[in-house]
Design a protein around this motif. Structure first.
Motif, PDB file in Angstrom:
ATOM      1  N   GLY A 211      31.717 -29.334  -9.173  1.00 24.94           N
ATOM      2  CA  GLY A 211      33.227 -29.513  -8.869  1.00 24.94           C
ATOM      3  C   GLY A 211      33.589 -30.392  -7.767  1.00 24.94           C
ATOM      4  O   GLY A 211      34.537 -30.329  -7.395  1.00 24.94           O
ATOM      5  N   LEU A 259      39.246 -31.895 -17.252  1.00 21.02           N
ATOM      6  CA  LEU A 259      38.100 -31.104 -16.978  1.00 21.02           C
ATOM      7  C   LEU A 259      37.607 -29.989 -17.823  1.00 21.02           C
ATOM      8  O   LEU A 259      38.817 -29.215 -18.123  1.00 21.02           O
ATOM      9  CB  LEU A 259      38.438 -30.502 -15.519  1.00 21.02           C
ATOM     10  N   THR A 261      35.057 -26.491 -18.281  1.00 21.56           N
ATOM     11  CA  THR A 261      33.973 -25.766 -17.650  1.00 21.56           C
ATOM     12  C   THR A 261      33.149 -24.969 -18.750  1.00 21.56           C
ATOM     13  O   THR A 261      33.573 -24.815 -19.822  1.00 21.56           O
ATOM     14  CB  THR A 261      34.551 -24.819 -16.431  1.00 21.56           C
ATOM     15  N   LYS A 285      37.108 -31.700  -4.070  1.00 19.27           N
ATOM     16  CA  LYS A 285      37.188 -30.522  -5.084  1.00 19.27           C
ATOM     17  C   LYS A 285      37.906 -31.025  -6.315  1.00 19.27           C
ATOM     18  O   LYS A 285      39.123 -31.065  -6.056  1.00 19.27           O
ATOM     19  CB  LYS A 285      37.527 -29.111  -4.294  1.00 19.27           C
ATOM     20  N   ALA A 287      38.169 -28.475  -8.961  1.00 18.84           N
ATOM     21  CA  ALA A 287      38.789 -27.230  -9.564  1.00 18.84           C
ATOM     22  C   ALA A 287      38.355 -26.130  -8.529  1.00 18.84           C
ATOM     23  O   ALA A 287      37.326 -26.467  -7.845  1.00 18.84           O
ATOM     24  CB  ALA A 287      38.422 -27.137 -10.776  1.00 18.84           C
ATOM     25  N   ILE A 289      36.137 -23.483  -8.677  1.00 19.99           N
ATOM     26  CA  ILE A 289      34.858 -22.945  -9.394  1.00 19.99           C
ATOM     27  C   ILE A 289      34.784 -21.281  -8.972  1.00 19.99           C
ATOM     28  O   ILE A 289      34.421 -21.079  -8.072  1.00 19.99           O
ATOM     29  CB  ILE A 289      33.820 -24.023  -9.092  1.00 19.99           C
ATOM     30  N   VAL A 296      31.559 -27.202 -13.946  1.00 20.41           N
ATOM     31  CA  VAL A 296      32.055 -28.048 -14.616  1.00 20.41           C
ATOM     32  C   VAL A 296      30.713 -28.819 -15.527  1.00 20.41           C
ATOM     33  O   VAL A 296      30.034 -29.107 -14.998  1.00 20.41           O
ATOM     34  CB  VAL A 296      32.366 -29.141 -13.632  1.00 20.41           C
ATOM     35  N   GLN A 336      41.903 -23.158 -11.356  1.00 17.89           N
ATOM     36  CA  GLN A 336      40.878 -22.676 -12.451  1.00 17.89           C
ATOM     37  C   GLN A 336      41.064 -23.442 -13.640  1.00 17.89           C
ATOM     38  O   GLN A 336      40.206 -23.696 -14.322  1.00 17.89           O
ATOM     39  CB  GLN A 336      40.786 -21.300 -12.368  1.00 17.89           C
TER      40      GLN A 336
END
Length: 351
Positions: A211, A259, A261, A285, A287, A289, A296, A336
């Motif tokens: 991330g 993005l 994840t 950064k 997100a 995480i 990610v 998030q």
């Protein structure tokens, strides 16, 4: 019968065939020398979806084979993979496009999109080793769609798993042999992961599995020959690695970074939230995480031209979502994201 009578009979029977069964010609007559006719002339230049798996199976199919769904669903089976296989990447191209296939060992091969056999949505595909001359431990990691005329003054910029970057003029990739050519020299433990076409004045953005991201000017990377190593693009922790590389142009700040994840969460974030930095830093950064989000797995720039996004899991489950504010909201960097897909227990998003 005399020859004249035979000819009259043939003419009458032929006319009868025309009257009863005649229709417009379905074939085309092309005037040209022997050898000027190519397989490409027989194939319509139309959109196609190309899917590549991690163990090197590739296939193409019509975009109409996928239907759009609402977010939070389970998706549909997109490709039947072996248990130990997973989808690596999915993208769209035209059947006449030139594809440059970059391998983890730093070599590059060239194919026309129509040379990839067409198959159904659920088919496994064709092993790449049957299409190009790969070594035993070599896999294709990145595919670039290249227009030789339009991109002739551009560069191909490459990034490695460990965050090195390099760029080389497109013209040095024009004569690619059947056995491939070297695109980058790699250190023992590093691998090539991404390739993009750049214009020499673009910005580059690298996004990592844990991330982190960095955004810097392409002008910080000097152009070099194919058989050279790269320079450091991002400072990574020993267990982190690059998952996404984006090329940003002048109007990048009006666009978003999408993005996704491992656990199916995602979001879009305005690119203006990612500051310009010097190459080789730790970055910022992308997100928040957490255990809920997972790491990610994919990051890409999206614009108003992107209408839908297709997400796929390790087991081959796929979902297609409209790319709008309701499905995938625009959120700030330290967030998030929202649930876009719910992978089954033990499964995870890969592309």
């Amino acid at each position: 019968l005399s020859p004249d009578a035979i000819l009259k009979l043939i003419a009458a029977e032929t006319q009868e065939m025309i009257d009863n069964y005649g229709d417009k010609r379905k074939t085309r007559l092309i005037k040209g020398k022997i050898g000027e006719f190519s397989e490409e002339d027989l194939i319509a230049n139309e959109a196609t979806v190309i899917t590549l798996t991690q163990t090197g199976y590739i296939k193409r199919y019509s975009p109409s084979a996928l239907r759009s769904q609402n977010r939070g669903g389970k998706g549909a089976i997109g490709i039947k993979t072996k248990e130990e296989d997973a989808v690596h990447s999915i993208f769209t191209a035209k059947t006449h496009d030139n594809l440059l296939l970059f391998t983890n060992q730093g070599r590059v091969f060239k194919l026309k999109a129509f040379e990839i056999p067409e198959s159904g949505r659920q088919a496994k595909g064709t092993a790449l080793v049957n299409l190009i001359n790969l070594h035993s431990s070599e896999t294709v990691r990145s595919i670039i769609i290249m227009d030789e005329e339009q991109d002739k003054d551009c560069y191909i910029t490459l990034a490695t798993r460990k965050g090195l970057v390099k760029k080389t003029a497109v013209k040095l990739y024009q004569n690619i042999r059947q056995n491939g050519i070297i695109a980058i020299l790699l250190k023992d433990t590093d691998e090539l992961v991404w390739g993009k076409i750049t214009n020499g004045k673009d910005e580059l953005m690298l996004i990592s599995h844990q991330g982190k991201s960095i955004r810097f000017s392409e002008m910080e990377v000097k152009s070099s020959n194919r058989d050279t190593q790269g320079v450091k693009g991002i400072e990574l922790k020993s267990d982190d690695f690059v998952v996404g590389v984006e090329v940003l142009s002048d109007d990048a700040d009006t666009r978003q970074l999408l993005l996704i994840t491992e656990n199916g969460l995602g979001k879009r974030t305005d690119l203006k939230q990612y500051p310009m930095q010097k190459r080789a830093g730790q970055g910022v950064k992308v997100a928040e995480i957490t255990k809920k989000t997972g790491m990610v797995v994919a990051a890409m720039m999206v614009t108003e031209q992107h209408i839908e996004v297709v997400i796929t899991t390790e087991s081959g489950q796929m979902i297609k979502l409209p790319l709008n504010a309701k499905s995938i909201p625009i959120l700030t960097r330290p967030t998030q994201g929202v649930i876009l897909m719910r992978p089954k227990a033990g499964d995870k998003v890969v592309a």
